[in-house]
Design a protein around this motif. Structure first.
Motif, mmCIF file in Angstrom:
data_model
loop_
_atom_site.group_PDB
_atom_site.id
_atom_site.type_symbol
_atom_site.label_atom_id
_atom_site.label_comp_id
_atom_site.label_asym_id
_atom_site.label_seq_id
_atom_site.Cartn_x
_atom_site.Cartn_y
_atom_site.Cartn_z
ATOM 1 N N MET A 43 0.795 -1.228 -0.108
ATOM 2 C CA MET A 43 -0.042 -0.145 -0.040
ATOM 3 C C MET A 43 0.922 1.182 0.144
ATOM 4 S SD MET A 43 -2.849 1.289 -0.187
ATOM 5 C CE MET A 43 -4.057 -0.026 0.121
ATOM 6 N N VAL A 44 2.003 1.065 0.854
ATOM 7 C CA VAL A 44 2.852 2.471 0.916
ATOM 8 C C VAL A 44 3.579 2.521 -0.671
ATOM 9 C CG1 VAL A 44 5.227 3.089 1.558
ATOM 10 C CG2 VAL A 44 3.649 2.220 3.161
ATOM 11 N N LYS A 45 3.827 1.493 -1.392
ATOM 12 C CA LYS A 45 4.147 1.596 -2.618
ATOM 13 C C LYS A 45 3.058 2.149 -3.632
ATOM 14 C CE LYS A 45 7.735 -1.911 -2.550
ATOM 15 N NZ LYS A 45 8.079 -3.249 -3.179
ATOM 16 N N CYS A 46 1.813 1.758 -3.585
ATOM 17 C CA CYS A 46 0.944 2.214 -4.236
ATOM 18 C C CYS A 46 0.556 3.860 -3.985
ATOM 19 C CB CYS A 46 -0.492 1.382 -4.005
ATOM 20 S SG CYS A 46 -1.953 2.019 -4.898
ATOM 21 N N LEU A 47 0.698 4.312 -2.685
ATOM 22 C CA LEU A 47 0.293 5.509 -2.251
ATOM 23 C C LEU A 47 1.408 6.305 -2.605
ATOM 24 C CD1 LEU A 47 -1.538 5.035 0.796
ATOM 25 C CD2 LEU A 47 -2.409 5.811 -1.027
ATOM 26 N N GLN A 48 2.638 5.941 -2.984
ATOM 27 C CA GLN A 48 4.036 6.663 -3.325
ATOM 28 C C GLN A 48 4.243 7.404 -2.124
ATOM 29 O OE1 GLN A 48 3.825 8.716 -6.868
ATOM 30 N NE2 GLN A 48 4.068 6.917 -8.053
ATOM 31 N N ALA A 49 4.051 7.001 -0.962
ATOM 32 C CA ALA A 49 4.077 7.588 0.563
ATOM 33 C C ALA A 49 5.650 7.973 0.953
ATOM 34 C CB ALA A 49 3.516 6.905 1.784
ATOM 35 N N GLU A 50 5.838 9.025 1.450
ATOM 36 C CA GLU A 50 7.358 9.013 1.894
ATOM 37 C C GLU A 50 7.334 8.589 3.299
ATOM 38 O OE1 GLU A 50 9.914 12.626 4.316
ATOM 39 O OE2 GLU A 50 7.981 13.122 3.358
ATOM 40 N N THR A 51 8.523 7.749 3.399
ATOM 41 C CA THR A 51 8.826 6.766 4.507
ATOM 42 C C THR A 51 10.234 7.076 5.110
ATOM 43 O OG1 THR A 51 9.937 5.269 2.966
ATOM 44 C CG2 THR A 51 7.515 4.874 3.428
ATOM 45 N N VAL A 52 10.340 6.722 6.452
ATOM 46 C CA VAL A 52 11.508 6.659 6.992
ATOM 47 C C VAL A 52 12.122 5.408 7.144
ATOM 48 C CG1 VAL A 52 13.018 7.303 8.944
ATOM 49 C CG2 VAL A 52 11.264 8.977 8.195
ATOM 50 N N CYS A 53 12.733 4.785 6.545
ATOM 51 C CA CYS A 53 13.282 3.430 6.710
ATOM 52 C C CYS A 53 14.968 3.104 6.664
ATOM 53 C CB CYS A 53 12.545 2.486 5.399
ATOM 54 S SG CYS A 53 12.751 2.849 3.962
ATOM 55 N N LEU A 54 15.187 1.783 6.630
ATOM 56 C CA LEU A 54 16.673 1.480 6.335
ATOM 57 C C LEU A 54 16.754 1.439 4.684
ATOM 58 C CD1 LEU A 54 17.119 -1.371 9.117
ATOM 59 C CD2 LEU A 54 18.127 1.060 9.204
ATOM 60 N N LEU A 55 18.049 1.930 4.240
ATOM 61 C CA LEU A 55 18.314 1.873 2.934
ATOM 62 C C LEU A 55 19.481 1.221 2.333
ATOM 63 C CD1 LEU A 55 17.136 5.719 1.937
ATOM 64 C CD2 LEU A 55 15.753 3.629 1.625
ATOM 65 N N THR A 56 19.231 0.534 1.361
ATOM 66 C CA THR A 56 20.439 -0.373 0.598
ATOM 67 C C THR A 56 20.589 0.265 -0.537
ATOM 68 O OG1 THR A 56 19.633 -2.209 1.900
ATOM 69 C CG2 THR A 56 21.262 -2.301 -0.158
ATOM 70 N N PRO A 57 22.000 0.900 -0.835
ATOM 71 C CA PRO A 57 22.195 1.331 -2.143
ATOM 72 C C PRO A 57 22.571 0.163 -3.356
ATOM 73 C CG PRO A 57 24.251 1.455 -0.727
ATOM 74 C CD PRO A 57 22.864 1.006 0.330
ATOM 75 N N ASP A 58 22.424 0.569 -4.434
ATOM 76 C CA ASP A 58 22.776 -0.243 -5.377
ATOM 77 C C ASP A 58 24.210 -0.464 -5.606
ATOM 78 O OD1 ASP A 58 23.731 1.911 -7.113
ATOM 79 O OD2 ASP A 58 21.635 1.890 -8.035
ATOM 80 N N ASP A 59 24.639 -1.137 -6.678
ATOM 81 C CA ASP A 59 26.203 -1.574 -6.895
ATOM 82 C C ASP A 59 26.696 -0.321 -7.039
ATOM 83 O OD1 ASP A 59 25.569 -4.197 -6.277
ATOM 84 O OD2 ASP A 59 25.313 -4.673 -8.466
ATOM 85 N N ILE A 60 26.426 0.827 -7.695
ATOM 86 C CA ILE A 60 27.389 1.773 -7.859
ATOM 87 C C ILE A 60 26.802 3.082 -7.102
ATOM 88 C CG2 ILE A 60 27.626 1.114 -10.320
ATOM 89 C CD1 ILE A 60 25.486 2.951 -11.191
ATOM 90 N N ASN A 61 25.992 2.832 -5.981
ATOM 91 C CA ASN A 61 25.846 3.777 -4.917
ATOM 92 C C ASN A 61 24.785 5.057 -5.977
ATOM 93 O OD1 ASN A 61 26.585 2.831 -2.612
ATOM 94 N ND2 ASN A 61 28.730 3.748 -3.048
ATOM 95 N N PHE A 62 24.320 4.508 -6.950
ATOM 96 C CA PHE A 62 23.292 5.742 -7.610
ATOM 97 C C PHE A 62 21.869 5.805 -7.035
ATOM 98 C CE2 PHE A 62 20.596 6.713 -11.251
ATOM 99 C CZ PHE A 62 20.878 7.728 -11.481
ATOM 100 N N ARG A 63 21.493 4.495 -6.817
ATOM 101 C CA ARG A 63 19.971 4.705 -6.165
ATOM 102 C C ARG A 63 19.962 3.726 -4.936
ATOM 103 N NH1 ARG A 63 15.460 4.098 -10.625
ATOM 104 N NH2 ARG A 63 16.648 5.978 -11.265
ATOM 105 N N SER A 64 18.969 4.053 -4.008
ATOM 106 C CA SER A 64 18.846 3.245 -2.878
ATOM 107 C C SER A 64 17.415 2.838 -2.812
ATOM 108 C CB SER A 64 19.100 4.069 -1.713
ATOM 109 O OG SER A 64 20.544 4.380 -1.529
ATOM 110 N N LYS A 65 17.045 1.852 -2.076
ATOM 111 C CA LYS A 65 15.902 1.348 -2.015
ATOM 112 C C LYS A 65 15.734 0.598 -0.603
ATOM 113 C CE LYS A 65 16.841 -3.403 -4.058
ATOM 114 N NZ LYS A 65 16.645 -4.571 -4.894
ATOM 115 N N MET A 66 14.416 0.562 -0.067
ATOM 116 C CA MET A 66 14.494 -0.056 1.250
ATOM 117 C C MET A 66 14.854 -1.286 1.549
ATOM 118 S SD MET A 66 10.772 -0.223 3.315
ATOM 119 C CE MET A 66 10.314 -2.300 2.799
ATOM 120 N N THR A 67 15.646 -1.600 2.202
ATOM 121 C CA THR A 67 16.236 -2.745 2.961
ATOM 122 C C THR A 67 15.114 -3.742 3.299
ATOM 123 O OG1 THR A 67 18.158 -1.484 3.787
ATOM 124 C CG2 THR A 67 17.936 -3.652 4.494
ATOM 125 N N PRO A 68 15.310 -5.081 2.753
ATOM 126 C CA PRO A 68 14.312 -5.939 3.149
ATOM 127 C C PRO A 68 14.243 -6.221 4.521
ATOM 128 C CG PRO A 68 15.833 -6.803 1.180
ATOM 129 C CD PRO A 68 16.210 -5.705 1.928
#
Length: 269
Positions: free
Chosen positions: A94-119
């Motif tokens: 639901m958070v993804k559907c609403l595109q809501a702002e979140t405070v969470c742990l983030l994991t960067p991609d291999d080149i530190n270009f973009r981060s996504k929520m840590t599982p």
């Protein structure tokens, strides 16, 4: 005796994933001691299905950025069974559907270009109410709202529609924090503390008698405000103690009534 079974009870086993069990509110005012304020919040984020968990946060606009930064650096991965619970998975979708702002742990991609929520990361969802994610049931996430003035707190509280049993309000200026406490329609309010036993004033509250008690290095009071009795607790400095060094405990203090049929404050004859 029930028959033996190797099967473990369904997590969490206390029903706290089916019904709110004594949820609490956290309010961060200006210049609050956030390190102390977030202790129960961190526990709630790590294992969100349990009684007396923090369900919502109100943060003053001047503290918002610092609060979010502190939370990102202090969070830990959720309990593994909480992270796989259907409530959490549904809320993440639901958070993804609403595109809501979140405070969470983030994991960067291999080149530190973009981060996504840590599982398995805990989530604080900004500016959305709990009813977006679970209605009358715990959602496994904490919602956060920003406020500018204490007068905005009642509307934020009503919109959350969570059966809060207490609030913990943190701030440096006592007048502002106390104003915030009186704005909340809450039976129990802790100021710059949390989960302090209410034994010293519980009986006065039950008898609906305004009263003030100093005990256990805290100021306890029962007040009558806008047609409702409330209990307010905050730390109090002690400048004097008995000469023998003995500090009274709740059990040692004189009870507020001499007998079961007498009201608190009844004078001895």
């Amino acid at each position: 005796m029930p028959p033996y079974t190797w099967r473990q009870p369904e997590f969490p086993g206390d029903g706290s994933d089916h019904k709110w069990l004594d949820p609490t509110l956290l309010v961060i005012c200006q210049n609050a001691d956030m390190e102390s304020a977030i202790e129960p919040l961190l526990n709630s984020l790590k294992q969100p299905f349990a009684p007396r968990r923090v369900a919502c946060i109100f943060v003053h606009e001047t503290m918002r950025d610092a609060f979010c930064e502190l939370m990102r650096s202090s969070m830990e991965i959720m309990h593994h069974q909480a992270a796989s619970h259907s409530h959490y998975l549904r809320t993440v979708a639901m958070v993804k559907c609403l595109q809501a702002e979140t405070v969470c742990l983030l994991t960067p991609d291999d080149i530190n270009f973009r981060s996504k929520m840590t599982p398995g990361s805990p989530m604080i969802v900004c500016e959305f109410n709990q009813n977006f994610f679970g209605g009358g049931k715990p959602t496994s996430v904490v919602t956060m709202h920003t406020f500018r003035n204490a007068s905005e707190l009642p509307s934020l509280l009503i919109n959350e529609q969570v059966p809060f049993v207490s609030a913990a309000i943190w701030g440096r200026k006592m007048a502002s924090v106390y104003e915030a406490a009186l704005q909340l329609d809450m039976t129990v309010v802790y100021i710059n503390c949390h989960n302090v036993p209410l034994v010293p004033i519980r009986e006065y509250f039950e008898f609906k008698q305004p009263h003030v008690v100093m005990a256990q290095y805290h100021h306890f009071e029962v007040i009558f405000h806008e047609g409702k009795y409330r209990m307010i607790v905050y730390p109090a400095k002690v400048f004097w103690e008995p000469s023998d060094g003995k500090v009274a405990t709740d059990a040692e203090e004189e009870p507020p009534s001499e007998g079961k049929n007498k009201k608190p404050g009844h004078n001895k004859k």
